[in-house]
Design a protein around this motif. Structure first.
Motif, PDB file in Angstrom:
ATOM      1  N   SER A 198       0.081  -1.368   0.632  1.00 39.75           N
ATOM      2  CA  SER A 198       0.489  -0.304  -0.302  1.00 39.75           C
ATOM      3  C   SER A 198       1.230   0.749   0.222  1.00 39.75           C
ATOM      4  N   ALA A 199       0.317   2.282   0.230  1.00 40.52           N
ATOM      5  CA  ALA A 199       1.126   3.572   0.045  1.00 40.52           C
ATOM      6  C   ALA A 199       1.505   3.858   1.804  1.00 40.52           C
ATOM      7  N   ARG A 218     -11.036   2.875  -2.782  1.00 37.19           N
ATOM      8  CA  ARG A 218      -9.793   3.027  -1.257  1.00 37.19           C
ATOM      9  C   ARG A 218     -10.023   1.104  -0.437  1.00 37.19           C
ATOM     10  N   GLY A 219      -8.928   1.117  -0.039  1.00 40.08           N
ATOM     11  CA  GLY A 219      -8.359  -0.166   0.654  1.00 40.08           C
ATOM     12  C   GLY A 219      -8.166  -1.183  -0.125  1.00 40.08           C
ATOM     13  N   GLY A 220      -7.829  -1.031  -1.732  1.00 31.17           N
ATOM     14  CA  GLY A 220      -8.117  -1.947  -2.654  1.00 31.17           C
ATOM     15  C   GLY A 220      -7.066  -2.612  -2.985  1.00 31.17           C
ATOM     16  N   SER A 221      -5.245  -2.718  -1.577  1.00 32.28           N
ATOM     17  CA  SER A 221      -5.043  -3.429  -2.786  1.00 32.28           C
ATOM     18  C   SER A 221      -4.799  -4.893  -1.690  1.00 32.28           C
ATOM     19  N   ASP A 222      -5.729  -4.768  -1.113  1.00 27.41           N
ATOM     20  CA  ASP A 222      -6.146  -6.024  -0.623  1.00 27.41           C
ATOM     21  C   ASP A 222      -6.444  -7.062  -1.626  1.00 27.41           C
ATOM     22  N   PHE A 258      -3.844  -1.810  -5.357  1.00 27.40           N
ATOM     23  CA  PHE A 258      -4.164  -0.534  -5.853  1.00 27.40           C
ATOM     24  C   PHE A 258      -4.356  -0.199  -6.867  1.00 27.40           C
ATOM     25  N   THR A 313      -2.377   8.237   0.740  1.00 31.63           N
ATOM     26  CA  THR A 313      -4.144   8.118   0.437  1.00 31.63           C
ATOM     27  C   THR A 313      -4.598   9.620   0.255  1.00 31.63           C
ATOM     28  N   GLU A 334       1.420   4.057  -4.125  1.00 31.89           N
ATOM     29  CA  GLU A 334       2.136   3.025  -4.279  1.00 31.89           C
ATOM     30  C   GLU A 334       3.162   2.850  -5.069  1.00 31.89           C
TER      31      GLU A 334
HETATM   32  N1  ASP Z   1      -3.677   3.372  -0.484  1.00 33.07           N
HETATM   33  C1  ASP Z   1      -5.008   2.415  -0.943  1.00 33.07           C
HETATM   34  C2  ASP Z   1      -5.730   3.402   0.423  1.00 33.07           C
HETATM   35  O1  ASP Z   1      -4.818   4.237   0.766  1.00 33.07           O
HETATM   36  C3  ASP Z   1      -5.362   1.465  -1.070  1.00 33.07           C
HETATM   37  C4  ASP Z   1      -4.930   0.726  -0.024  1.00 33.07           C
HETATM   38  O2  ASP Z   1      -4.418   0.402   0.994  1.00 33.07           O
HETATM   39  O3  ASP Z   1      -5.070  -1.033   0.260  1.00 33.07           O
HETATM   40  O4  ASP Z   1      -7.016   3.744  -0.060  1.00 33.07           O
END
Ligand code: ASP
Ligand code: MG
Length: 406
Positions: free
Chosen positions: A41-42, A150-154, A136, A47, A74
């Protein structure tokens, strides 16, 4: 030897020493003889900062340019981690979404993954190379950079694990696993060794913020074994797995809560066919997601009240839309309440047991908490209550279902 995807969230890569710590964790897996792809992730806060800049320039911004900006976080971490790995003698290189390529549709800011070509990365495993992948982000069908929400690196990590048929996808985060409920509210919350995909999905959609919902859907669809663990402790985390990997299934596995809801009631709506369609159709068209719904029986046979919930972030838009449609829907009055919370009890065990809901209602009534709306699925019971009672309700239910740690 196993093929592993390791994913590190923002807090795990928040500064240079933490990135160096991650490099050592990765090296350990490589030294054990594993083939390793790392998704990052970043750095935490990055982000949000990038999103903030886009909003500052234009509230309604071009989503393609937004993606160009927010994907940058990222890129930085992927390069830094590759450098940190090289510094401790690990053969590693960074990969951006377009280089793999990780192909998505062109729904900018919430793109869906369509295809991942992992051949080159896998070929390099044979040469002992670690792939450090920017999470992401992907390459849109319009040939521009996309991001996955958002949260897409999962989701990037789970999708890569599925595409390269990895043995497991380890998601390193700032909590050391999935808990029976939020440990910040209930100090007797317990870490679960295992949880089923179905339960994890319900937990994530009911407010637990451990994994992005789409990543769990993807894991469930492709049967990717996911482990949630902390990059700061050495302890094993929680495995998200198929139901038959769990021998002793508890009746209830967890209590989730969400304060991101708002309640709307339409008073005296005509009680005839087509009314619900006329109400919920336009909301759906406006992309406003409706969660819980109750409709009362009409006293006089001609009109009824309809109560439902939407995300609090959508409340204003929903109100405006319903006001505009007032004549078409024909209601007497609209009421709304943004101070509500949804409390959910989740467990695959309730499929085969009676009385699970009754125990919930009993526990809440003993605390004098009024239930406003109820909804159920096969493995979940949710109630809407006044937001002020969130903590009290979660604690009472945690005890009522015997989840408290000894
Ligand atoms: N950096 C992105 C976010 O904050 C993706 C992630 O962290 O999963 O949403
Ligand atoms: Mg995250």
């Amino acid at each position: 030897m196993a093929r592993l995807v390791l994913k590190f969230g923002g807090t795990s890569v928040a500064d240079v020493p933490r990135i160096q710590n991650v490099a050592r964790l990765v090296k350990r897996e490589v030294d054990a003889g594993n083939e390793v792809a790392v998704v990052v992730s970043a750095m935490s806060g990055e982000t949000n900062k990038l999103v903030g800049w886009c909003r500052e320039i234009a509230i309604l911004h071009d989503a393609r340019e937004y993606d160009t900006v927010v994907a940058a976080g990222e890129q930085v971490t992927a390069g830094l981690l590759a450098l940190a790995l090289q510094e401790i003698g690990v053969n590693a290189r960074s990969w951006l979404g377009w280089q793999i390529p990780l192909a998505t549709d062109d729904t900018h800011a919430s793109a869906r993954i369509e295809h991942i070509d992992t051949r080159e990365i896998v070929a390099r495993f044979a040469q002992g190379q670690v792939a450090v992948i920017a999470g992401f982000q992907g390459l849109g069908s319009d040939r521009r950079i996309t991001t996955l929400g958002r949260g897409g690196s999962d989701t990037s990590a789970v999708a890569l694990a599925a595409a390269m048929k990895a043995e497991r996808c380890d998601i390193y985060t700032d909590v050391d696993g999935v808990y029976t409920t939020d440990p910040r509210i209930v100090d007797k919350a317990r870490k679960l060794d295992k949880i089923t995909y179905e339960e994890m999905l319900e937990m994530a959609s009911s407010g637990a913020k451990v994994l992005q919902i789409r990543s769990v859907e993807m894991a469930m669809k492709h049967r990717v074994r996911v482990q949630v663990l902390s990059s700061f402790t050495a302890a094993p985390g929680t495995l998200v797995v198929d139901e038959d990997e769990i021998v002793e299934q508890e009746l209830v596995s967890g209590i989730a809560y969400s304060r991101d809801e708002a309640k709307i009631t339409l008073v005296k709506v005509a009680d005839r066919p087509g009314v619900a369609a006329g109400l919920f159709g336009p909301l759906a068209d406006a992309n406003i997601n409706v969660d819980m719904i109750v409709q009362n029986v009409s006293e006089d046979g001609s009109s009824t009240d309809i109560t439902f919930t939407v995300a609090r972030a959508d409340l204003e838009r929903a109100q405006k839309l319903l006001e505009d449609k007032r004549d078409a829907i024909a209601y007497r009055e609209m009421r709304f309440d943004p101070k509500v919370a949804k409390i959910s009890v989740i467990g695959v065990g309730m499929r085969s047991h009676a009385g699970v809901a009754a125990r919930m209602f009993q526990a809440l009534s003993e605390k004098g908490i009024n239930i406003q709306v109820i909804s159920t699925s096969e493995i979940k019971i949710s109630v809407l209550i006044a937001a002020d009672y969130t903590e009290l309700a979660v604690r009472a239910l945690h005890t009522a279902y015997g989840l408290d740690a000894a």
